[in-house]
Design a protein around this motif. Structure first.
Motif, mmCIF file in Angstrom:
data_model
loop_
_atom_site.group_PDB
_atom_site.id
_atom_site.type_symbol
_atom_site.label_atom_id
_atom_site.label_comp_id
_atom_site.label_asym_id
_atom_site.label_seq_id
_atom_site.Cartn_x
_atom_site.Cartn_y
_atom_site.Cartn_z
ATOM 1 N N ALA A 1 -2.636 -7.969 -0.782
ATOM 2 C CA ALA A 1 -2.884 -7.040 -1.258
ATOM 3 C C ALA A 1 -3.146 -6.322 0.029
ATOM 4 O O ALA A 1 -2.803 -6.790 0.728
ATOM 5 C CB ALA A 1 -4.185 -6.836 -1.906
ATOM 6 N N PHE A 2 -2.456 -4.924 -0.429
ATOM 7 C CA PHE A 2 -2.705 -3.951 1.054
ATOM 8 C C PHE A 2 -2.734 -2.073 0.904
ATOM 9 O O PHE A 2 -3.206 -1.965 -0.398
ATOM 10 C CB PHE A 2 -1.712 -3.939 2.079
ATOM 11 N N GLN A 3 -3.816 -1.702 1.532
ATOM 12 C CA GLN A 3 -3.435 -0.053 0.782
ATOM 13 C C GLN A 3 -2.818 0.668 1.227
ATOM 14 O O GLN A 3 -1.941 0.964 2.395
ATOM 15 C CB GLN A 3 -5.044 0.173 1.705
ATOM 16 N N GLY A 4 -1.752 0.876 0.336
ATOM 17 C CA GLY A 4 -0.279 1.612 0.295
ATOM 18 C C GLY A 4 -0.560 3.138 0.891
ATOM 19 O O GLY A 4 -1.707 3.454 0.635
ATOM 20 N N LEU A 5 0.499 3.766 1.105
ATOM 21 C CA LEU A 5 0.500 4.441 1.841
ATOM 22 C C LEU A 5 1.261 5.425 0.582
ATOM 23 O O LEU A 5 2.818 4.810 0.446
ATOM 24 C CB LEU A 5 1.018 5.944 3.035
ATOM 25 N N VAL A 6 1.018 6.547 -0.405
ATOM 26 C CA VAL A 6 2.231 6.458 -2.111
ATOM 27 C C VAL A 6 2.455 8.006 -1.455
ATOM 28 O O VAL A 6 1.139 8.565 -1.244
ATOM 29 C CB VAL A 6 1.416 5.843 -2.630
ATOM 30 N N PRO A 7 3.426 9.063 -2.326
ATOM 31 C CA PRO A 7 2.935 10.596 -2.336
ATOM 32 C C PRO A 7 1.884 10.540 -3.062
ATOM 33 O O PRO A 7 2.584 9.404 -4.342
ATOM 34 C CB PRO A 7 4.694 10.475 -2.641
ATOM 35 N N VAL A 8 1.833 11.891 -3.693
ATOM 36 C CA VAL A 8 0.806 11.970 -4.165
ATOM 37 C C VAL A 8 2.000 12.655 -5.588
ATOM 38 O O VAL A 8 2.760 12.966 -4.760
ATOM 39 C CB VAL A 8 0.067 14.123 -4.160
ATOM 40 N N ALA A 9 1.577 12.673 -6.049
ATOM 41 C CA ALA A 9 2.107 12.678 -7.927
ATOM 42 C C ALA A 9 3.007 13.988 -7.905
ATOM 43 O O ALA A 9 4.341 13.801 -8.456
ATOM 44 C CB ALA A 9 0.847 12.497 -9.098
ATOM 45 N N ASP A 10 2.814 15.334 -7.481
ATOM 46 C CA ASP A 10 2.979 16.465 -7.580
ATOM 47 C C ASP A 10 4.011 16.262 -6.365
ATOM 48 O O ASP A 10 5.239 17.532 -6.800
ATOM 49 C CB ASP A 10 1.962 17.418 -7.633
ATOM 50 N N ARG A 11 4.332 15.886 -5.441
ATOM 51 C CA ARG A 11 5.087 15.628 -4.530
ATOM 52 C C ARG A 11 6.109 14.791 -4.583
ATOM 53 O O ARG A 11 6.612 14.738 -3.554
ATOM 54 C CB ARG A 11 4.475 15.542 -3.871
ATOM 55 N N ALA A 12 5.862 14.047 -5.965
ATOM 56 C CA ALA A 12 7.096 11.868 -5.556
ATOM 57 C C ALA A 12 8.498 12.579 -5.477
ATOM 58 O O ALA A 12 8.945 11.786 -5.007
ATOM 59 C CB ALA A 12 5.723 11.468 -6.720
ATOM 60 N N ALA A 13 8.558 13.774 -6.216
ATOM 61 C CA ALA A 13 9.870 14.120 -7.081
ATOM 62 C C ALA A 13 10.660 14.237 -4.976
ATOM 63 O O ALA A 13 11.544 13.824 -4.799
ATOM 64 C CB ALA A 13 10.051 15.297 -7.656
ATOM 65 N N GLU A 14 9.930 15.085 -4.134
ATOM 66 C CA GLU A 14 10.593 15.714 -3.316
ATOM 67 C C GLU A 14 10.764 14.772 -2.149
ATOM 68 O O GLU A 14 11.259 14.867 -1.164
ATOM 69 C CB GLU A 14 9.232 17.048 -2.583
ATOM 70 N N VAL B 1 -0.448 9.929 0.973
ATOM 71 C CA VAL B 1 -2.206 9.590 1.117
ATOM 72 C C VAL B 1 -2.234 7.555 1.047
ATOM 73 O O VAL B 1 -1.688 7.094 0.168
ATOM 74 C CB VAL B 1 -3.088 10.396 -0.485
ATOM 75 N N ARG B 2 -2.963 7.631 0.970
ATOM 76 C CA ARG B 2 -3.862 5.977 1.578
ATOM 77 C C ARG B 2 -4.788 6.037 0.009
ATOM 78 O O ARG B 2 -5.225 6.740 -0.824
ATOM 79 C CB ARG B 2 -4.869 5.624 2.845
ATOM 80 N N GLU B 3 -4.013 4.839 -0.812
ATOM 81 C CA GLU B 3 -4.249 4.414 -1.650
ATOM 82 C C GLU B 3 -6.466 4.126 -1.445
ATOM 83 O O GLU B 3 -6.621 3.490 -0.058
ATOM 84 C CB GLU B 3 -3.835 2.628 -1.819
ATOM 85 N N SER B 4 -7.085 3.794 -2.677
ATOM 86 C CA SER B 4 -8.925 3.519 -2.749
ATOM 87 C C SER B 4 -9.318 2.243 -2.008
ATOM 88 O O SER B 4 -9.917 2.567 -1.600
ATOM 89 C CB SER B 4 -9.279 4.564 -2.837
ATOM 90 N N GLU B 5 -7.874 1.219 -2.964
ATOM 91 C CA GLU B 5 -8.027 0.064 -2.683
ATOM 92 C C GLU B 5 -7.334 -0.821 -2.269
ATOM 93 O O GLU B 5 -6.171 -0.053 -2.853
ATOM 94 C CB GLU B 5 -9.176 -0.232 -3.863
ATOM 95 N N PRO B 6 -7.070 -1.399 -1.762
ATOM 96 C CA PRO B 6 -6.177 -2.811 -1.878
ATOM 97 C C PRO B 6 -5.344 -2.537 -3.406
ATOM 98 O O PRO B 6 -5.995 -3.649 -3.681
ATOM 99 C CB PRO B 6 -6.161 -4.067 -0.823
ATOM 100 N N LEU C 1 4.123 10.704 9.663
ATOM 101 C CA LEU C 1 2.155 11.285 10.118
ATOM 102 C C LEU C 1 3.008 12.301 9.978
ATOM 103 O O LEU C 1 2.048 13.140 8.867
ATOM 104 C CB LEU C 1 2.617 11.245 11.930
ATOM 105 N N GLN C 2 3.934 12.891 9.815
ATOM 106 C CA GLN C 2 3.557 14.631 9.405
ATOM 107 C C GLN C 2 3.391 14.558 8.143
ATOM 108 O O GLN C 2 2.978 15.455 7.726
ATOM 109 C CB GLN C 2 4.685 15.349 9.775
ATOM 110 N N LEU C 3 4.235 14.035 7.248
ATOM 111 C CA LEU C 3 4.374 14.039 6.183
ATOM 112 C C LEU C 3 2.876 13.441 5.870
ATOM 113 O O LEU C 3 2.395 14.300 4.811
ATOM 114 C CB LEU C 3 5.041 12.570 5.335
ATOM 115 N N GLN C 4 2.188 12.710 6.393
ATOM 116 C CA GLN C 4 0.450 12.306 6.641
ATOM 117 C C GLN C 4 -0.402 13.489 6.558
ATOM 118 O O GLN C 4 -1.096 13.608 5.602
ATOM 119 C CB GLN C 4 0.652 10.923 6.970
ATOM 120 N N ARG C 5 0.128 13.810 7.371
ATOM 121 C CA ARG C 5 -0.570 15.295 7.500
ATOM 122 C C ARG C 5 -0.457 16.584 6.708
ATOM 123 O O ARG C 5 -1.484 17.030 6.468
ATOM 124 C CB ARG C 5 -0.634 15.961 9.203
ATOM 125 N N ALA C 6 0.578 16.109 6.255
ATOM 126 C CA ALA C 6 1.242 17.253 5.140
ATOM 127 C C ALA C 6 0.039 16.936 3.995
ATOM 128 O O ALA C 6 0.026 17.845 2.994
ATOM 129 C CB ALA C 6 2.410 17.779 4.901
#
Length: 151
Positions: free
Chosen positions: A5-18, A82-87, A73-78
């Motif tokens: 398992a790993f802690q993924g970086l996922v798009p926040v829900a309201d930006r996923a379509a973008e 976001v990183r998942e809280s748990e693996p 990295l810019q997408l993360q800073r913006a």
């Protein structure tokens, strides 16, 4: 086969379509540039980072990989990713016509892949695997996926 398992970086829900985009290998740079017009959060800015560089840029040059990393990295800073809280392990399903494919996204061992324990779903050309400027120079920026078919 060893998976973790790993802690993924996922798009926040309201930006996923973008963020959502076509796979990088179904469009060339010109097509990708048209698709991202007005979409600064599209993952094509990472997958096809040459679209953010001068048109004569070698798509396999190290400057493209550096630009992909910068864009990611810019997408993360913006706050787009976001990183998942748990693996965790991620389950996916994709469908094209009548064909449905299911799988998991996990961390695996390269040795298991090399030993054939993980099904290779694509035939990658040897010259691409051995490019000195390939993604192995930027391992912390692997955002793509390697699929193992579990249908």
């Amino acid at each position: 086969m060893r998976i973790h398992a790993f802690q993924g970086l996922v798009p926040v829900a309201d930006r996923a379509a973008e963020v959502a985009s076509v796979p990088y290998d179904v469009v060339d740079a010109a097509e990708a540039a048209v698709l991202v017009a007005g979409l600064p959060c599209s993952l094509l800015h990472v997958d096809r980072a040459e679209i953010d560089l001068p048109p004569d840029t070698d798509p396999y040059g190290s400057v493209v990989y550096a630009k992909a990393r910068e864009n990611f990295l810019q997408l993360q800073r913006a706050g787009v990713f976001v990183r998942e809280s748990e693996p965790g392990l991620y389950v996916y399903q994709q469908q094209m016509g009548a064909h449905r494919q299911r799988g998991i996204v996990a961390v695996c061992h390269v040795e298991d892949y090399d030993a054939g324990l993980i099904k290779k779903t694509e035939k990658t050309r040897r010259d691409k695997e051995e490019r000195p400027d390939s993604a192995d120079r930027y391992p912390q920026c692997q955002h793509g996926s390697g699929f193992s078919d579990l249908s």
